[in-house]
Design a protein around this motif. Structure first.
Motif, PDB file in Angstrom:
ATOM      1  N   ARG A 180       7.456-100.165 -18.285  1.00  0.00           N
ATOM      2  CA  ARG A 180       8.417 -99.165 -18.748  1.00  0.00           C
ATOM      3  C   ARG A 180       9.813 -99.793 -18.873  1.00  0.00           C
ATOM      4  O   ARG A 180      10.515 -99.601 -19.854  1.00  0.00           O
ATOM      5  N   GLN A 181      10.202-100.597 -17.861  1.00  0.00           N
ATOM      6  CA  GLN A 181      11.523-101.229 -17.890  1.00  0.00           C
ATOM      7  C   GLN A 181      11.638-102.184 -19.071  1.00  0.00           C
ATOM      8  O   GLN A 181      12.686-102.272 -19.709  1.00  0.00           O
ATOM      9  N   LYS A 182      10.526-102.900 -19.343  1.00  0.00           N
ATOM     10  CA  LYS A 182      10.567-103.875 -20.440  1.00  0.00           C
ATOM     11  C   LYS A 182      10.831-103.169 -21.760  1.00  0.00           C
ATOM     12  O   LYS A 182      11.644-103.613 -22.569  1.00  0.00           O
ATOM     13  N   ILE A 183      10.144-102.050 -21.938  1.00  0.00           N
ATOM     14  CA  ILE A 183      10.337-101.283 -23.177  1.00  0.00           C
ATOM     15  C   ILE A 183      11.784-100.799 -23.254  1.00  0.00           C
ATOM     16  O   ILE A 183      12.453-100.916 -24.270  1.00  0.00           O
ATOM     17  N   ARG A 184      12.292-100.337 -22.107  1.00  0.00           N
ATOM     18  CA  ARG A 184      13.636 -99.791 -22.101  1.00  0.00           C
ATOM     19  C   ARG A 184      14.681-100.873 -22.354  1.00  0.00           C
ATOM     20  O   ARG A 184      15.637-100.695 -23.087  1.00  0.00           O
ATOM     21  N   LEU A 185      14.479-102.040 -21.724  1.00  0.00           N
ATOM     22  CA  LEU A 185      15.440-103.118 -21.911  1.00  0.00           C
ATOM     23  C   LEU A 185      15.440-103.607 -23.346  1.00  0.00           C
ATOM     24  O   LEU A 185      16.434-104.122 -23.839  1.00  0.00           O
ATOM     25  N   ALA A 186      14.302-103.451 -24.020  1.00  0.00           N
ATOM     26  CA  ALA A 186      14.250-103.852 -25.423  1.00  0.00           C
ATOM     27  C   ALA A 186      15.025-102.859 -26.286  1.00  0.00           C
ATOM     28  O   ALA A 186      15.252-103.100 -27.472  1.00  0.00           O
ATOM     29  N   GLY A 187      15.455-101.784 -25.681  1.00  0.00           N
ATOM     30  CA  GLY A 187      16.313-100.840 -26.400  1.00  0.00           C
ATOM     31  C   GLY A 187      15.574 -99.698 -27.052  1.00  0.00           C
ATOM     32  O   GLY A 187      16.175 -98.844 -27.686  1.00  0.00           O
ATOM     33  N   HIS A 188      14.240 -99.667 -26.917  1.00  0.00           N
ATOM     34  CA  HIS A 188      13.489 -98.570 -27.531  1.00  0.00           C
ATOM     35  C   HIS A 188      13.349 -97.421 -26.548  1.00  0.00           C
ATOM     36  O   HIS A 188      13.547 -97.595 -25.352  1.00  0.00           O
ATOM     37  N   ASN A 189      12.964 -96.310 -27.108  1.00  0.00           N
ATOM     38  CA  ASN A 189      12.427 -95.233 -26.299  1.00  0.00           C
ATOM     39  C   ASN A 189      13.357 -94.819 -25.159  1.00  0.00           C
ATOM     40  O   ASN A 189      13.163 -95.179 -24.011  1.00  0.00           O
ATOM     41  N   LEU A 190      14.393 -94.123 -25.531  1.00  0.00           N
ATOM     42  CA  LEU A 190      15.343 -93.701 -24.508  1.00  0.00           C
ATOM     43  C   LEU A 190      15.321 -92.193 -24.344  1.00  0.00           C
ATOM     44  O   LEU A 190      15.978 -91.487 -25.095  1.00  0.00           O
ATOM     45  N   PRO A 191      14.567 -91.687 -23.413  1.00  0.00           N
ATOM     46  CA  PRO A 191      14.541 -90.239 -23.265  1.00  0.00           C
ATOM     47  C   PRO A 191      15.842 -89.756 -22.627  1.00  0.00           C
ATOM     48  O   PRO A 191      16.119 -90.080 -21.479  1.00  0.00           O
ATOM     49  N   ARG A 192      16.647 -89.050 -23.382  1.00  0.00           N
ATOM     50  CA  ARG A 192      17.954 -88.599 -22.889  1.00  0.00           C
ATOM     51  C   ARG A 192      17.777 -87.518 -21.821  1.00  0.00           C
ATOM     52  O   ARG A 192      18.615 -87.367 -20.961  1.00  0.00           O
ATOM     53  N   GLU A 193      16.684 -86.778 -21.935  1.00  0.00           N
ATOM     54  CA  GLU A 193      16.528 -85.638 -21.016  1.00  0.00           C
ATOM     55  C   GLU A 193      15.964 -86.072 -19.656  1.00  0.00           C
ATOM     56  O   GLU A 193      15.861 -85.286 -18.751  1.00  0.00           O
ATOM     57  N   GLY A 194      15.630 -87.344 -19.517  1.00  0.00           N
ATOM     58  CA  GLY A 194      15.188 -87.846 -18.226  1.00  0.00           C
ATOM     59  C   GLY A 194      13.687 -87.834 -18.072  1.00  0.00           C
ATOM     60  O   GLY A 194      12.982 -87.128 -18.785  1.00  0.00           O
ATOM     61  N   HIS A 195      13.209 -88.631 -17.129  1.00  0.00           N
ATOM     62  CA  HIS A 195      11.778 -88.658 -16.886  1.00  0.00           C
ATOM     63  C   HIS A 195      11.521 -88.640 -15.384  1.00  0.00           C
ATOM     64  O   HIS A 195      12.375 -89.018 -14.583  1.00  0.00           O
ATOM     65  N   GLU A 196      10.329 -88.212 -15.017  1.00  0.00           N
ATOM     66  CA  GLU A 196       9.985 -88.140 -13.601  1.00  0.00           C
ATOM     67  C   GLU A 196       9.341 -89.435 -13.166  1.00  0.00           C
ATOM     68  O   GLU A 196       8.686 -90.114 -13.966  1.00  0.00           O
ATOM     69  N   SER A 197       9.567 -89.781 -11.923  1.00  0.00           N
ATOM     70  CA  SER A 197       9.008 -91.019 -11.413  1.00  0.00           C
ATOM     71  C   SER A 197       8.813 -90.844  -9.910  1.00  0.00           C
ATOM     72  O   SER A 197       9.199 -89.816  -9.353  1.00  0.00           O
ATOM     73  N   VAL A 198       8.230 -91.854  -9.296  1.00  0.00           N
ATOM     74  CA  VAL A 198       8.045 -91.795  -7.844  1.00  0.00           C
ATOM     75  C   VAL A 198       8.673 -93.042  -7.247  1.00  0.00           C
ATOM     76  O   VAL A 198       8.425 -94.150  -7.707  1.00  0.00           O
ATOM     77  N   PHE A 199       9.544 -92.856  -6.264  1.00  0.00           N
ATOM     78  CA  PHE A 199      10.152 -93.985  -5.557  1.00  0.00           C
ATOM     79  C   PHE A 199       9.613 -94.031  -4.145  1.00  0.00           C
ATOM     80  O   PHE A 199       9.006 -93.074  -3.670  1.00  0.00           O
ATOM     81  N   MET A 200       9.909 -95.163  -3.509  1.00  0.00           N
ATOM     82  CA  MET A 200       9.404 -95.333  -2.149  1.00  0.00           C
ATOM     83  C   MET A 200      10.578 -95.581  -1.216  1.00  0.00           C
ATOM     84  O   MET A 200      11.477 -96.365  -1.533  1.00  0.00           O
ATOM     85  N   ARG A 201      10.587 -94.896  -0.078  1.00  0.00           N
ATOM     86  CA  ARG A 201      11.619 -95.151   0.922  1.00  0.00           C
ATOM     87  C   ARG A 201      11.254 -96.418   1.663  1.00  0.00           C
ATOM     88  O   ARG A 201      10.139 -96.918   1.554  1.00  0.00           O
ATOM     89  N   GLN A 202      12.199 -96.878   2.487  1.00  0.00           N
ATOM     90  CA  GLN A 202      11.931 -98.119   3.209  1.00  0.00           C
ATOM     91  C   GLN A 202      10.778 -97.951   4.180  1.00  0.00           C
ATOM     92  O   GLN A 202      10.044 -98.896   4.453  1.00  0.00           O
ATOM     93  N   ASP A 203      10.599 -96.712   4.722  1.00  0.00           N
ATOM     94  CA  ASP A 203       9.507 -96.501   5.668  1.00  0.00           C
ATOM     95  C   ASP A 203       8.158 -96.297   4.965  1.00  0.00           C
ATOM     96  O   ASP A 203       7.154 -96.001   5.604  1.00  0.00           O
TER      97      ASP A 203
END
Ligand code: ADP
Length: 689
Positions: free
Chosen positions: A369-392
């Protein structure tokens, strides 16, 4: 509040740091000004020194020229004397040109023609002064003349005597010098020409015209005693002195040329003027620099304020902010983001892929996903959902909104993301779903309640009938008791039990009715023993059937409890029944649970203990069985209405029990007991003594 203090603290820290920087800056400025001042002072001093050395060397040159002039004048005089002697040696022939010579050369005081024995043959005095030797006589200097003439004879040329002072009648006097020159005729000495010079007139005649204003010239002795002076003597400290030796045969004089510096002017010469102009320019530049610096300081201060404001704003928002550059490296994170993922800003900054807050199982997908974004394509302005991880290691859902970062020059330098932790939101959604479920269950419960109410209404009459028939039967039996003996007594007891139970059933129905109708229950103080006694007949009946031993354990210090008797009896009965049913294990059950420990007997314990906290006293009831226990999976749903594992069960028992206990202000809970079984406990408030 704490954010405010942090902000204040950081501001204080900044202002302290700012003050320290200010002091440092001031120190630098003072140093710069001091250095410039020193430099300028050195320059002025050097310029002055250069100037004075110039003047000095010019003066030295002048002195040397003066000496040359004097020497030339004396030599010219010697030539004139030779001319005087070359003529006829008669008095008349000498007198006339000698007088002429004296008139012409004012430095000459007297001219004598002397014979070989140094006696005066003829003499003429200067027409410009009264005879100088009038007062002292010529004899006093005879020794000097003798010495000079013997030197002259030896060298066959002009020789000079040492100088001497001749006082005058007017109180003044002259420093005189004699010159002696031998007169020879065909190599034979025939006499001497002795010329007397006034040193002051030598200076006045041979030097005077060249002297500039402010200069004076003097003859001195080697020790500095002044012999003759021309010009005004200089005083003060801006006086330049040059000395030259006038080496004459038989005498050496020191010529001292003094020069006073011209009127002290602001710019004595070009060099000093240049230095002055430079100084002025430098001061101007310094002033301009200082002004520029003040402006800069103001701008810096304003900028600092703006930065602090921005920082406070960033720190106070709950939205996580993260910036990445075009290569994907993290260039900025705010405090909210750090709190969210539980990592420090130092750890996060400059981190590239995979980020340490990516769940490892999703890292690949995120990387794509990051690679696509860094290439400048596909920029959802309204945001997207994702899952992050805490340190624990815990995962949490986030909503990410991204926007390109454009710098002041309009260049695209990276990406700015705003990250919202939506786990709370998800949790709330979950809760609302659960509460919706509960609502549905409650609705069903309400329906059951209605049914119970209806049933209780319908059952009341048959129960009343049973009760009155039982009472009637007892009355009938009373009359015939003696006839039937022991059987009659048993029958009587049985019928009394029927009457009791019918009455009990009536009360149960009534209290269920009350409960369903939410009428105020009648709370009374009752001893735990009484409550247990009330349910014992029913419990014993079932216990006998299931082969269970019932043990009652009531602590001696237990007080009465305040409760709706019937409802609490119902709770106790329900729990006791559940416990007994749990101990009723069939053979297939045992096969399914191979690791279940064996127990020889089936015991159900009803235990009552007092308990208290500083706020209130309570009594704790416990129903302990040695049954199959409650698995974790069942435990979660235990109090859910309509949950049951029994075919004939309703699944309402425990949920109702909990409601009843909670309505009394108590708590219903359960825990496993070892080696096997479950303990259900509930508390009831103790009645005030
Ligand atoms: P019911 O009595 O109608 O089954 P309850 O609400 O009283 O409904 O009980 C729900 C379930 O909880 C039961 O089906 C049973 O599986 C479990 N349970 C209740 N008490 C015990 C106990 N003492 N030991 C083991 N399981 C129990």
């Amino acid at each position: 509040m704490s954010a405010f203090f942090t902000h204040l603290r950081s501001r204080l820290h900044r202002s302290w740091r700012g003050r320290r920087h200010g002091a440092q800056r001031w120190a630098l400025w003072v140093l710069l000004v001091a250095l410039v001042a020193t430099l300028l002072a050195t320059l002025v001093w050097l310029a002055g020194r250069y100037e004075s050395s110039q003047i000095q060397s010019r003066l030295e040159r002048d002195a040397a020229e003066i000496v040359t002039d004097i020497r030339a004048g004396l030599t010219r005089n010697i030539q004139s004397f030779q001319a005087l002697q070359s003529g006829e040696r008669t008095l008349e022939a000498w007198n006339f040109p000698a007088t002429d010579l004296l008139r012409e050369r004012r430095e000459l005081m007297r001219l004598e023609w002397r014979n070989e024995a140094l006696d005066v043959v003829a003499q003429v005095g200067t027409p410009y002064r009264s005879p100088v030797f009038e007062r002292l006589g010529r004899g006093s200097v005879q020794a000097d003349i003798n010495l000079a003439c013997s030197t002259a004879r030896r060298l066959s040329g002009a020789a000079y005597s040492s100088s001497y002072f001749v006082p005058q009648s007017d109180g003044l006097g002259f420093e005189m010098l004699d010159m002696c020159m031998p007169i020879t005729v065909e190599g034979r000495l025939v006499g001497y020409t002795v010329a007397t010079y006034s040193l002051q007139d030598v200076l006045a005649e041979l030097v005077g015209k060249q002297l500039a204003r402010g200069q004076s010239v003097a003859f001195t002795e080697a020790d500095g005693t002044r012999l003759a002076l021309h010009g005004t003597p200089s005083r003060g400290n801006r006086v330049y002195v040059a000395q030259q030796l006038l080496d004459l045969t038989g005498n050496t004089l020191v010529l001292r040329l003094e020069s006073r510096l011209g009127l002290p002017s602001l710019f004595p010469n070009v060099l000093t003027a240049l230095v002055g102009a430079l100084t002025l320019a430098l001061v101007c530049v310094l002033y301009l620099l200082a002004r520029d610096m003040r402006r800069r300081q103001k701008v810096e201060h304003d900028l600092g304020d703006a930065l602090a404001f921005r920082k406070a704003m960033e720190d106070s928002v709950l939205t996580g902010l993260r910036a990445r550059d075009l290569q994907g490296r993290i260039t900025y994170v705010n405090q909210a983001f750090c709190r969210m993922v539980g990592l420090s800003a130092q750890k996060l900054l400059n981190e590239s892929f995979p980020s340490s807050y990516w769940p490892p199982e999703l890292a690949d997908a995120y990387y794509q996903r990051q690679k696509i974004r860094l290439a400048g394509h596909n920029l959802p302005r309204e945001g997207h959902e994702s899952v992050f991880m805490r340190q624990d290691g815990t995962r949490f859902p986030v909503l990410i909104m991204e926007a390109p970062l454009i710098n002041a020059a309009g260049l695209h330098t990276g990406w700015m993301s705003a990250i919202l932790d939506v786990s709370e939101q998800r949790h709330n959604e979950e809760l609302s779903r659960a509460s919706q479920d509960r609502l549905q269950a409650t609705a069903r419960l309400a329906m059951v309640g209605e049914m119970a109410s209806l049933l209780s209404h319908e059952l009341n009459q048959p129960l009343a009938a049973i009760s009155s028939y039982a009472v009637g039967s007892l009355n009938l039996l009373d009359g015939t008791a003696t006839l039937h003996g022991a059987v009659g007594a048993d029958l009587q007891l049985a019928i009394r039990r029927i009457a009791d139970q019918a009455e009990r059933a009536g009360k149960v129905i009534k209290s269920v009715h009350n409960f369903v109708r939410r009428r105020d229950q009648a709370h009374v103080a009752v001893a735990p023993q009484t409550l247990i006694d009330a349910i014992m007949p029913l419990v014993s009946l079932q216990a006998q059937k299931l082969g269970v031993t019932v043990v009652i354990d009531i602590d001696a210090g237990t007080t009465q409890v305040r409760c709706d008797r019937t409802m609490v009896e119902q709770v106790l009965l329900n729990l006791a029944r559940n416990g007994m049913q749990a101990m009723q294990i069939t053979a297939p059950d045992m096969l399914q649970m191979p690791d279940m420990p064996e127990v020889s007997s089936r015991v159900l314990t009803l235990r009552v203990r007092p308990g208290s906290s500083p706020l209130k006293a309570w009594v704790e009831f416990a129903v302990i069985d040695q049954g199959v226990g409650i698995s974790a999976e069942i435990a979660g749903k235990l109090f859910t209405p309509f949950f049951t594992t029994r075919i004939e069960g309703m699944g309402l028992g425990l949920s109702l029990c909990r409601t009843v206990v909670e309505q009394h202000g108590g708590l219903l809970d359960f825990q496993a007991v070892l080696p096997r079984g479950t303990m259900f406990t509930f508390t009831l408030p103790a009645a005030e003594p």
